[in-house]
Design a protein around this motif. Structure first.
Motif, PDB file in Angstrom:
ATOM      1  N   THR A  19      10.344  49.658  34.344  1.00 44.71           N
ATOM      2  CA  THR A  19       9.345  49.162  35.296  1.00 44.71           C
ATOM      3  C   THR A  19      10.051  48.483  36.467  1.00 44.71           C
ATOM      4  N   ASP A  20      11.328  48.124  36.265  1.00 44.59           N
ATOM      5  CA  ASP A  20      12.114  47.549  37.362  1.00 44.59           C
ATOM      6  C   ASP A  20      13.586  47.866  37.105  1.00 44.59           C
ATOM      7  N   LYS A  21      14.053  48.945  37.728  1.00 42.52           N
ATOM      8  CA  LYS A  21      15.428  49.415  37.446  1.00 42.52           C
ATOM      9  C   LYS A  21      16.478  48.391  37.848  1.00 42.52           C
ATOM     10  N   SER A  22      16.170  47.552  38.825  1.00 43.72           N
ATOM     11  CA  SER A  22      17.177  46.595  39.298  1.00 43.72           C
ATOM     12  C   SER A  22      17.488  45.540  38.236  1.00 43.72           C
ATOM     13  N   ARG A  23      16.638  45.409  37.214  1.00 45.57           N
ATOM     14  CA  ARG A  23      16.839  44.364  36.197  1.00 45.57           C
ATOM     15  C   ARG A  23      17.506  44.895  34.924  1.00 45.57           C
ATOM     16  N   GLY A  24      17.946  46.146  34.931  1.00 48.32           N
ATOM     17  CA  GLY A  24      18.648  46.707  33.770  1.00 48.32           C
ATOM     18  C   GLY A  24      17.800  46.594  32.512  1.00 48.32           C
ATOM     19  N   ALA A  25      18.415  46.084  31.417  1.00 50.90           N
ATOM     20  CA  ALA A  25      17.714  45.994  30.125  1.00 50.90           C
ATOM     21  C   ALA A  25      16.429  45.168  30.255  1.00 50.90           C
ATOM     22  N   LYS A  26      16.435  44.196  31.143  1.00 49.15           N
ATOM     23  CA  LYS A  26      15.248  43.333  31.295  1.00 49.15           C
ATOM     24  C   LYS A  26      14.167  43.975  32.164  1.00 49.15           C
ATOM     25  N   GLY A  27      14.435  45.177  32.643  1.00 46.96           N
ATOM     26  CA  GLY A  27      13.436  45.872  33.460  1.00 46.96           C
ATOM     27  C   GLY A  27      12.801  47.041  32.718  1.00 46.96           C
ATOM     28  N   VAL A  28      12.998  47.069  31.387  1.00 47.13           N
ATOM     29  CA  VAL A  28      12.416  48.168  30.588  1.00 47.13           C
ATOM     30  C   VAL A  28      11.162  47.662  29.873  1.00 47.13           C
ATOM     31  N   SER A  29      10.116  48.463  29.899  1.00 50.68           N
ATOM     32  CA  SER A  29       8.876  48.081  29.198  1.00 50.68           C
ATOM     33  C   SER A  29       8.533  49.151  28.167  1.00 50.68           C
ATOM     34  N   ALA A  30       7.766  48.752  27.163  1.00 44.11           N
ATOM     35  CA  ALA A  30       7.383  49.691  26.095  1.00 44.11           C
ATOM     36  C   ALA A  30       5.881  49.934  26.138  1.00 44.11           C
ATOM     37  N   PHE A  31       5.484  51.179  25.884  1.00 43.15           N
ATOM     38  CA  PHE A  31       4.078  51.570  25.998  1.00 43.15           C
ATOM     39  C   PHE A  31       3.640  52.377  24.778  1.00 43.15           C
ATOM     40  N   ILE A  32       2.365  52.227  24.442  1.00 37.87           N
ATOM     41  CA  ILE A  32       1.758  53.101  23.425  1.00 37.87           C
ATOM     42  C   ILE A  32       1.115  54.242  24.207  1.00 37.87           C
ATOM     43  N   VAL A  33       1.593  55.461  23.971  1.00 38.98           N
ATOM     44  CA  VAL A  33       1.093  56.594  24.756  1.00 38.98           C
ATOM     45  C   VAL A  33       0.474  57.627  23.810  1.00 38.98           C
ATOM     46  N   GLU A  34      -0.771  57.934  24.065  1.00 38.43           N
ATOM     47  CA  GLU A  34      -1.454  58.941  23.232  1.00 38.43           C
ATOM     48  C   GLU A  34      -1.103  60.330  23.747  1.00 38.43           C
ATOM     49  N   ARG A  35      -1.005  61.257  22.813  1.00 34.64           N
ATOM     50  CA  ARG A  35      -0.685  62.635  23.199  1.00 34.64           C
ATOM     51  C   ARG A  35      -1.714  63.195  24.174  1.00 34.64           C
ATOM     52  N   LYS A  36      -2.968  62.730  24.039  1.00 32.16           N
ATOM     53  CA  LYS A  36      -4.003  63.334  24.883  1.00 32.16           C
ATOM     54  C   LYS A  36      -4.077  62.708  26.284  1.00 32.16           C
ATOM     55  N   PHE A  37      -3.237  61.715  26.585  1.00 33.74           N
ATOM     56  CA  PHE A  37      -3.247  61.158  27.943  1.00 33.74           C
ATOM     57  C   PHE A  37      -2.791  62.242  28.926  1.00 33.74           C
ATOM     58  N   PRO A  38      -3.423  62.295  30.105  1.00 31.27           N
ATOM     59  CA  PRO A  38      -3.010  63.333  31.067  1.00 31.27           C
ATOM     60  C   PRO A  38      -1.547  63.156  31.481  1.00 31.27           C
ATOM     61  N   GLY A  39      -0.823  64.269  31.543  1.00 32.85           N
ATOM     62  CA  GLY A  39       0.582  64.215  31.967  1.00 32.85           C
ATOM     63  C   GLY A  39       1.570  64.133  30.821  1.00 32.85           C
ATOM     64  N   TYR A  40       1.064  64.104  29.567  1.00 29.42           N
ATOM     65  CA  TYR A  40       1.946  64.065  28.374  1.00 29.42           C
ATOM     66  C   TYR A  40       2.095  65.484  27.864  1.00 29.42           C
ATOM     67  N   SER A  41       3.308  65.942  27.659  1.00 31.07           N
ATOM     68  CA  SER A  41       3.445  67.262  27.021  1.00 31.07           C
ATOM     69  C   SER A  41       4.690  67.317  26.141  1.00 31.07           C
ATOM     70  N   VAL A  42       4.637  68.222  25.176  1.00 32.35           N
ATOM     71  CA  VAL A  42       5.777  68.446  24.282  1.00 32.35           C
ATOM     72  C   VAL A  42       6.675  69.476  24.955  1.00 32.35           C
ATOM     73  N   GLY A  43       7.955  69.122  25.138  1.00 31.97           N
ATOM     74  CA  GLY A  43       8.889  70.045  25.790  1.00 31.97           C
ATOM     75  C   GLY A  43       9.540  70.975  24.786  1.00 31.97           C
ATOM     76  N   LYS A  44      10.816  71.259  25.050  1.00 32.15           N
ATOM     77  CA  LYS A  44      11.539  72.239  24.223  1.00 32.15           C
ATOM     78  C   LYS A  44      11.661  71.747  22.775  1.00 32.15           C
ATOM     79  N   ARG A  45      11.366  72.650  21.857  1.00 32.08           N
ATOM     80  CA  ARG A  45      11.577  72.360  20.430  1.00 32.08           C
ATOM     81  C   ARG A  45      13.064  72.605  20.137  1.00 32.08           C
ATOM     82  N   LEU A  46      13.723  71.658  19.478  1.00 35.57           N
ATOM     83  CA  LEU A  46      15.182  71.735  19.359  1.00 35.57           C
ATOM     84  C   LEU A  46      15.608  72.311  18.009  1.00 35.57           C
ATOM     85  N   ASP A  47      16.612  73.166  18.077  1.00 33.33           N
ATOM     86  CA  ASP A  47      17.086  73.921  16.921  1.00 33.33           C
ATOM     87  C   ASP A  47      18.309  73.196  16.342  1.00 33.33           C
TER      88      ASP A  47
END
Ligand code: FAD
Length: 388
Positions: free
Chosen positions: A174-202
């Motif tokens: 949320t604020d790159k200039s603050r490094g570790a102190k600029g990271v935030s955590a979110f609960i994100v539902e799969r059905k929120f717009p803009g969320y998608s599953v990318g490449k499945r890894l082998d």
């Protein structure tokens, strides 16, 4: 000092061990081949109330302690459950749910924990990115606040349960200039717009757990889905959960040490060469002794780390030492199990070669062996100047 399990822990151990031995272990070859998380097993977990192990009872979970949870994971893998499926189950029960248990507010807990506890929803944890692994405080995924929501952009990599998860705990700057102190955590539902599953890894192993990228493309996340305050994602949420991850998921590999030992000891009693069961040969006996020692030591380190955490104290040293030791023991044990089985050890149906493929992850995930060794060095020498 009492090293015996309580009645409750013993009961949990025996129930899981029996289930895994009778219903799970016989299907591990099929799980390994299909490379899919077995939904029939998830349905069983739902029935048995095993989806919300450490979620408090008031939100529908089992309210177990960390030691009880470790005992269950250890018992499953010791009985022969595959590491992959245990990892998918364990990820849901720990890093996929515990951020909300420990850092969620009342509304977040009421909204999300019952669904995770019942198994209606599967959880995952999104920290790692294509260019950000060990240096996890510098995530490149961004979250920009726009009024009552954030807009998330970026890609997460190597996400266990990624293809199947309904909910993700996501770390974004949320604020790159603050490094570790600029990271935030979110609960994100799969059905929120803009969320998608990318490449499945082998992957080389852990086939019962599915791994993928998760992509956020202008993903809209309501402000009320942020965990704790802005900037607390890495320093508070991540730091707490990663210690639990090291303490809990590693129990799966501890159990696997016991499984390898049991298979190898039984094989050595049955296999005859030069007119003797091979267990009579000193080099086979020595290997078995070391496999048993690795299992016992790992289990004791598990008890020590989990008991300390359950007593309300932080135990970064205990959790980290446990993970480093178990990682190294897993390599040794998997290799020795194959050696004792000779050529048959390389054949899938003998069920020891899979351990070699599954063993490596414990030295990489949730902090690589090198990074954790450095952490232990800092903790025991109390110096922060060894690197960087
Ligand atoms: C199967 C699988 C499942 C996973 N599941 C998840 C998940 O669910 N969620 C999630 O967020 N992540 C997950 N991960 C990611 C995992 O936590 C990372 O792979 C791990 O943190 C290491 O990051 P990296 O792979 O980018 O390696 P890098 O950090 O790029 O490391 C590469 C090498 O450099 C070494 N190195 C790096 N820094 C140092 C240093 N300071 N000193 C010495 N050596 C160093 C490392 O030890 C390693 O040998 C998963 C990974 C795998 C493979």
């Amino acid at each position: 000092m009492d090293f015996s399990l309580s009645d409750q822990e013993q009961m949990l151990h025996d129930t899981v061990y029996k289930f895994a031995k009778n219903e799970w272990e016989p299907r591990t070859l099929e799980i390994d081949k299909e490379e899919r998380f077995p939904m029939w097993l998830w349905d069983k977990f739902k029935e048995m109330g095993w989806c919300g192990l450490m979620i408090p009872e008031e939100y529908g979970g089992a309210g177990l302690s960390l030691l009880e949870l470790c005992t269950m994971f250890e018992a499953a893998a010791h009985a022969g459950a595959d590491i992959g499926t245990c990892l998918a189950w364990g990820t849901h029960c720990t890093i996929g749910s515990l951020p909300i248990v420990f850092c969620g507010n009342e509304e977040q807990k009421k909204k999300y924990l019952p669904r995770l506890a019942s198994g209606e929803w599967i959880g995952c944890f999104c920290l790692t990115e294509p260019n950000v692994g060990s240096d996890a405080a510098h995530v490149q995924c961004t979250a920009v606040r726009k009024g009552d929501h954030y807009v998330l952009n970026g890609t997460k990599m190597f996400i266990t349960n990624g293809p199947n998860a309904d909910l993700a705990v996501v770390f974004a700057a949320t604020d790159k200039s603050r490094g570790a102190k600029g990271v935030s955590a979110f609960i994100v539902e799969r059905k929120f717009p803009g969320y998608s599953v990318g490449k499945r890894l082998d992957k080389i192993g852990m086939h019962g757990s599915e791994t993928s990228e998760i992509i956020f493309d202008n993903c809209i996340v309501p402000v009320e889905n942020r965990l704790l305050e802005e900037g607390a994602g890495f320093t508070k949420v991540g730091a707490k959960i990663l210690e639990y991850e090291r303490n809990s998921l590693v129990a799966i590999w501890t159990g696997n040490l016991g499984y390898n030992y049991d298979l190898s000891a039984n094989y050595a009693k049955q296999r005859t060469q030069f007119d003797y069961p091979i267990i009579r040969f000193p080099q086979i006996r020595e290997r078995l002794v070391h496999m048993k020692l690795d299992y016992d030591i790992s289990k004791l380190l598990m008890y020590r780390a989990a008991s300390k955490k359950d007593s309300g104290k932080d135990g970064p040293l205990e959790a980290t030492e446990y993970k480093i030791f178990t990682g190294q023991a897993s390599q040794r044990s998997a290799s020795e199990a194959i050696q004792i089985h000779g050529g048959y050890g390389l054949m899938r149906e003998y069920k020891v070669e899979r351990s070699l493929r599954d063993a490596k992850l414990v030295q990489i995930g949730a902090g690589t062996e090198q990074v954790l060794t450095e952490l232990v060095a800092r903790l025991i020498t109390d110096t922060r100047s060894l690197i960087g």
